[in-house]
Design a protein around this motif. Structure first.
Motif, PDB file in Angstrom:
ATOM      1  N   ALA A   1     -23.258   4.552   0.343  1.00 50.09           N
ATOM      2  CA  ALA A   1     -22.434   4.670   1.565  1.00 50.09           C
ATOM      3  C   ALA A   1     -21.228   4.015   1.505  1.00 50.09           C
ATOM      4  CB  ALA A   1     -22.883   4.735   2.798  1.00 50.09           C
ATOM      5  N   ALA A   2     -20.983   2.841   0.784  1.00 48.02           N
ATOM      6  CA  ALA A   2     -19.992   1.692   0.996  1.00 48.02           C
ATOM      7  C   ALA A   2     -18.720   2.472   0.112  1.00 48.02           C
ATOM      8  CB  ALA A   2     -20.377   0.463   0.079  1.00 48.02           C
ATOM      9  N   ALA A   3     -19.044   3.556  -0.764  1.00 43.96           N
ATOM     10  CA  ALA A   3     -18.079   4.237  -1.610  1.00 43.96           C
ATOM     11  C   ALA A   3     -17.738   5.653  -0.790  1.00 43.96           C
ATOM     12  CB  ALA A   3     -18.288   4.278  -2.923  1.00 43.96           C
ATOM     13  N   GLN A   4     -17.708   5.695   0.179  1.00 38.51           N
ATOM     14  CA  GLN A   4     -17.201   6.892   0.934  1.00 38.51           C
ATOM     15  C   GLN A   4     -15.738   7.155   0.878  1.00 38.51           C
ATOM     16  OE1 GLN A   4     -18.875   6.690   4.904  1.00 38.51           O
ATOM     17  NE2 GLN A   4     -21.010   6.879   4.217  1.00 38.51           N
ATOM     18  N   THR A   5     -15.379   8.395   1.223  1.00 34.42           N
ATOM     19  CA  THR A   5     -14.120   8.875   1.210  1.00 34.42           C
ATOM     20  C   THR A   5     -12.920   7.846   1.946  1.00 34.42           C
ATOM     21  OG1 THR A   5     -14.897  11.244   1.260  1.00 34.42           O
ATOM     22  CG2 THR A   5     -12.705  10.661   1.689  1.00 34.42           C
ATOM     23  N   PRO A   6     -11.970   7.371   1.662  1.00 34.50           N
ATOM     24  CA  PRO A   6     -11.336   6.515   2.489  1.00 34.50           C
ATOM     25  C   PRO A   6     -10.712   7.168   3.798  1.00 34.50           C
ATOM     26  CG  PRO A   6     -10.685   6.643   0.095  1.00 34.50           C
ATOM     27  CD  PRO A   6     -11.721   7.905   0.445  1.00 34.50           C
ATOM     28  N   THR A   7     -10.506   6.136   4.644  1.00 37.03           N
ATOM     29  CA  THR A   7      -9.966   6.528   6.004  1.00 37.03           C
ATOM     30  C   THR A   7      -8.781   7.565   5.998  1.00 37.03           C
ATOM     31  OG1 THR A   7     -11.086   4.618   6.861  1.00 37.03           O
ATOM     32  CG2 THR A   7      -9.377   5.661   8.213  1.00 37.03           C
ATOM     33  N   PRO A   8      -8.720   8.470   6.617  1.00 37.85           N
ATOM     34  CA  PRO A   8      -7.396   9.152   6.677  1.00 37.85           C
ATOM     35  C   PRO A   8      -6.105   8.546   7.090  1.00 37.85           C
ATOM     36  CG  PRO A   8      -9.271  10.680   7.538  1.00 37.85           C
ATOM     37  CD  PRO A   8      -9.613   9.084   7.316  1.00 37.85           C
ATOM     38  N   PHE A   9      -4.970   9.049   6.565  1.00 38.67           N
ATOM     39  CA  PHE A   9      -3.911   8.587   6.910  1.00 38.67           C
ATOM     40  C   PHE A   9      -3.459   9.672   8.122  1.00 38.67           C
ATOM     41  CE2 PHE A   9       0.831   8.171   7.213  1.00 38.67           C
ATOM     42  CZ  PHE A   9       1.073   6.935   7.188  1.00 38.67           C
ATOM     43  N   VAL A  10      -3.244   9.046   9.408  1.00 39.13           N
ATOM     44  CA  VAL A  10      -3.194   9.954  10.414  1.00 39.13           C
ATOM     45  C   VAL A  10      -1.760   9.894  11.133  1.00 39.13           C
ATOM     46  CG1 VAL A  10      -4.267  11.040  12.573  1.00 39.13           C
ATOM     47  CG2 VAL A  10      -5.687   9.985  11.023  1.00 39.13           C
ATOM     48  N   ILE A  11      -1.273  11.110  11.305  1.00 41.37           N
ATOM     49  CA  ILE A  11      -0.033  11.170  12.004  1.00 41.37           C
ATOM     50  C   ILE A  11      -0.320  11.759  13.272  1.00 41.37           C
ATOM     51  CG2 ILE A  11       2.444  12.027  12.410  1.00 41.37           C
ATOM     52  CD1 ILE A  11       2.249  10.299  10.041  1.00 41.37           C
ATOM     53  N   ALA A  12      -0.466  10.920  14.463  1.00 45.21           N
ATOM     54  CA  ALA A  12      -0.871  11.317  15.891  1.00 45.21           C
ATOM     55  C   ALA A  12      -0.059  12.676  16.404  1.00 45.21           C
ATOM     56  CB  ALA A  12      -0.923  10.284  16.836  1.00 45.21           C
ATOM     57  N   ALA A  13      -0.647  13.161  17.313  1.00 41.22           N
ATOM     58  CA  ALA A  13      -0.227  14.493  17.885  1.00 41.22           C
ATOM     59  C   ALA A  13       1.177  14.150  18.554  1.00 41.22           C
ATOM     60  CB  ALA A  13      -1.159  14.941  18.948  1.00 41.22           C
ATOM     61  N   ASP A  14       1.607  13.025  19.089  1.00 40.07           N
ATOM     62  CA  ASP A  14       2.753  12.732  19.748  1.00 40.07           C
ATOM     63  C   ASP A  14       3.862  11.985  19.042  1.00 40.07           C
ATOM     64  OD1 ASP A  14       1.349  10.693  19.702  1.00 40.07           O
ATOM     65  OD2 ASP A  14       1.552  10.132  21.886  1.00 40.07           O
ATOM     66  N   GLU A  15       3.479  11.960  17.582  1.00 39.49           N
ATOM     67  CA  GLU A  15       4.283  11.042  16.766  1.00 39.49           C
ATOM     68  C   GLU A  15       5.124  11.988  15.839  1.00 39.49           C
ATOM     69  OE1 GLU A  15       3.388   7.741  13.184  1.00 39.49           O
ATOM     70  OE2 GLU A  15       1.641   8.814  14.211  1.00 39.49           O
ATOM     71  N   LEU A  16       6.168  11.237  15.661  1.00 40.66           N
ATOM     72  CA  LEU A  16       7.451  11.936  14.796  1.00 40.66           C
ATOM     73  C   LEU A  16       7.642  10.856  13.570  1.00 40.66           C
ATOM     74  CD1 LEU A  16       9.674  13.951  13.845  1.00 40.66           C
ATOM     75  CD2 LEU A  16      11.026  12.740  15.601  1.00 40.66           C
ATOM     76  N   TYR A  17       7.232  11.354  12.568  1.00 42.50           N
ATOM     77  CA  TYR A  17       7.248  10.324  11.272  1.00 42.50           C
ATOM     78  C   TYR A  17       8.439  10.533  10.406  1.00 42.50           C
ATOM     79  CZ  TYR A  17       5.741   7.589   7.189  1.00 42.50           C
ATOM     80  OH  TYR A  17       5.717   6.696   6.191  1.00 42.50           O
ATOM     81  N   HIS A  18       9.565   9.842  10.345  1.00 39.58           N
ATOM     82  CA  HIS A  18      10.668  10.151   9.496  1.00 39.58           C
ATOM     83  C   HIS A  18      10.301   9.397   7.957  1.00 39.58           C
ATOM     84  CE1 HIS A  18      13.080  11.543  12.748  1.00 39.58           C
ATOM     85  NE2 HIS A  18      12.613  10.607  13.583  1.00 39.58           N
ATOM     86  N   GLY A  19      10.519  10.381   6.994  1.00 42.01           N
ATOM     87  CA  GLY A  19      10.216   9.628   5.672  1.00 42.01           C
ATOM     88  C   GLY A  19       9.194  10.348   4.966  1.00 42.01           C
ATOM     89  N   ASP A  20       8.951  10.057   3.605  1.00 41.31           N
ATOM     90  CA  ASP A  20       8.070  10.788   2.696  1.00 41.31           C
ATOM     91  C   ASP A  20       6.729  10.054   3.214  1.00 41.31           C
ATOM     92  OD1 ASP A  20       9.929  12.633   2.015  1.00 41.31           O
ATOM     93  OD2 ASP A  20      10.335  11.380  -0.010  1.00 41.31           O
ATOM     94  N   ILE A  21       5.675  10.867   2.713  1.00 39.91           N
ATOM     95  CA  ILE A  21       4.147  10.149   2.791  1.00 39.91           C
ATOM     96  C   ILE A  21       3.973  10.350   1.434  1.00 39.91           C
ATOM     97  CG2 ILE A  21       1.999  10.240   3.698  1.00 39.91           C
ATOM     98  CD1 ILE A  21       3.046  11.409   6.379  1.00 39.91           C
ATOM     99  N   ALA A  22       3.219   9.524   0.811  1.00 38.87           N
ATOM    100  CA  ALA A  22       2.710   9.305  -0.482  1.00 38.87           C
ATOM    101  C   ALA A  22       1.293   8.555  -0.392  1.00 38.87           C
ATOM    102  CB  ALA A  22       3.657   8.911  -1.723  1.00 38.87           C
ATOM    103  N   THR A  23       0.346   9.049  -1.006  1.00 34.56           N
ATOM    104  CA  THR A  23      -0.936   8.197  -1.040  1.00 34.56           C
ATOM    105  C   THR A  23      -1.502   8.565  -2.472  1.00 34.56           C
ATOM    106  OG1 THR A  23      -2.591  10.198  -0.235  1.00 34.56           O
ATOM    107  CG2 THR A  23      -1.443   8.683   1.284  1.00 34.56           C
ATOM    108  N   PHE A  24      -2.719   7.662  -2.796  1.00 28.31           N
ATOM    109  CA  PHE A  24      -3.223   7.856  -4.081  1.00 28.31           C
ATOM    110  C   PHE A  24      -4.426   8.736  -3.802  1.00 28.31           C
ATOM    111  CE2 PHE A  24      -6.166   6.227  -7.543  1.00 28.31           C
ATOM    112  CZ  PHE A  24      -5.309   6.533  -8.711  1.00 28.31           C
ATOM    113  N   ASP A  25      -5.397   8.137  -3.355  1.00 26.66           N
ATOM    114  CA  ASP A  25      -6.608   8.823  -2.854  1.00 26.66           C
ATOM    115  C   ASP A  25      -7.122   9.093  -1.419  1.00 26.66           C
ATOM    116  OD1 ASP A  25      -7.411   6.390  -2.459  1.00 26.66           O
ATOM    117  OD2 ASP A  25      -9.210   6.549  -3.468  1.00 26.66           O
ATOM    118  N   GLN A  26      -6.127   8.594  -0.484  1.00 23.67           N
ATOM    119  CA  GLN A  26      -6.339   8.577   0.688  1.00 23.67           C
ATOM    120  C   GLN A  26      -6.047  10.120   1.406  1.00 23.67           C
ATOM    121  OE1 GLN A  26      -3.906   5.841   3.000  1.00 23.67           O
ATOM    122  NE2 GLN A  26      -5.276   5.728   4.661  1.00 23.67           N
ATOM    123  N   PRO A  27      -6.933  10.575   2.121  1.00 22.93           N
ATOM    124  CA  PRO A  27      -6.614  11.778   2.747  1.00 22.93           C
ATOM    125  C   PRO A  27      -5.555  11.753   3.790  1.00 22.93           C
ATOM    126  CG  PRO A  27      -8.895  11.521   2.701  1.00 22.93           C
ATOM    127  CD  PRO A  27      -8.049  10.164   2.658  1.00 22.93           C
TER     128      PRO A  27
END
Length: 315
Positions: free
Chosen positions: A22-48
């Motif tokens: 269980a220590a090697a479970q899926t990484p914690t997701p990168f979350v953009i909240a419902a009221d958030e406006l994110y400017h710029g690109d998002i890039a991850t390796f294995d993070q959902p």
């Protein structure tokens, strides 16, 4: 001393093949909240990535999945992960998934091109191997586990018989090289597979930079599996070559029987853990690939090293 190295290699191979705890479970997701406006690109390796709000840019992930419930103003790309657009999602750019597939639910506004609504046929192998290395199990099956395992076994047997008919002497030479130098074959094959897995994301990335790249992915993926098919055939030939002379079989039948002996326990394992069975199968094939490399495709009589260098007792 050589037996200790062989034992260490088996431990390392087992650690790679068996899913972690269980220590090697899926990484914690990168979350953009419902009221958030994110400017710029998002890039991850294995993070959902989970988009509930709005992203003014592109979203790219090598191995992670991407789920969108909000708005994305740019492109969405997940090379080996899945992409899911839920109801109400808006995507103004293009959508690309090479191996994980794209799921689009009703009520989605997708203004760009969509590539990869279903995973490529040969790419499921790549996805499963990557999931194994990350301690995950395969989550997409097109056939019941037992049936898919049996079909895979039949295809493998037919393939090894065909390769034996085409290259009877070369496959026999690979088998003899493996029996003469099992440790060297294992180490060379293991390192070759590690290098291929390390280079795979970058090769996929380069292919996606051009319009023809995604089209070439399938034939290149099939071509990449040819050495593993030959290596698996060499292992099957080595297994039956160890039998007493009175049990000697003709090369095609020997390849079929050897493959059946190897593949039967893998089919049983696949009913419980398909990704583990797949990883073990590739480990066996990698062993044969190593023997093929050190014997130059079965042409070099490496088994004669016993007379020159003293190999063959424990290596």
């Amino acid at each position: 001393m050589k037996r200790r190295w062989l034992f260490l290699f088996i431990i390392i191979l087992t650690w790679v093949a068996v899913p972690k705890s269980a220590a090697a479970q899926t990484p914690t997701p990168f979350v953009i909240a419902a009221d958030e406006l994110y400017h710029g690109d998002i890039a991850t390796f294995d993070q959902p990535v989970l988009v509930l709000g709005e992203v003014d840019g592109d979203i790219t992930s090598w191995f992670g999945s991407i789920t969108v419930r909000g708005i994305v103003r740019g492109d969405i790309v997940s090379y080996t992960g899945s992409i899911e657009l839920e109801s109400g999602a808006v995507v103004e750019g293009n959508i690309l998934s090479l191996t994980g597939g794209v799921t689009i639910k009703s009520g989605v506004e997708a203004n760009g091109a969509v590539i990869g609504t279903e995973p490529l046929v040969s790419s499921t192998v790549t996805t499963s191997l990557i999931n194994v290395l990350h301690g995950q199990t395969s989550n997409r099956l097109f056939l019941p586990v037992g049936i898919s395992g049996i079909i895979g076994a039949i295809i493998t047997i037919l393939l090894t018989v065909a390769l034996t008919l085409i290259w009877p002497r070369r496959t026999a030479g690979i088998g003899r090289a493996l029996r003469a130098a099992p440790l060297r074959s294992a180490l060379v094959g293991f390192l070759s597979t590690v290098l291929i897995l390390a280079a795979l994301p970058f090769v996929v990335g380069l292919l996606t930079l051009t319009l023809i790249g995604p089209i070439l992915f399938l034939p290149l993926s099939l071509l990449m599996h040819v050495p593993y098919a030959i290596g698996f055939t060499g292992v099957a030939r080595a297994l039956t070559a160890a039998w007493p002379p009175t049990w000697t079989l003709r090369p095609p039948l020997a390849a079929a029987v050897g493959t059946l002996i190897i593949i039967t326990p893998l089919v049983v394992v696949s009913m419980v853990a398909p990704a583990v069975a797949l990883a073990i199968g590739y480990a066996v094939a990698s062993w044969g690939v190593g023997a093929a490399l050190i014997s130059r495709g079965g042409a070099l009589p490496i088994w004669q090293d016993r007379l020159v260098y003293g190999y063959g007792r424990s290596d």
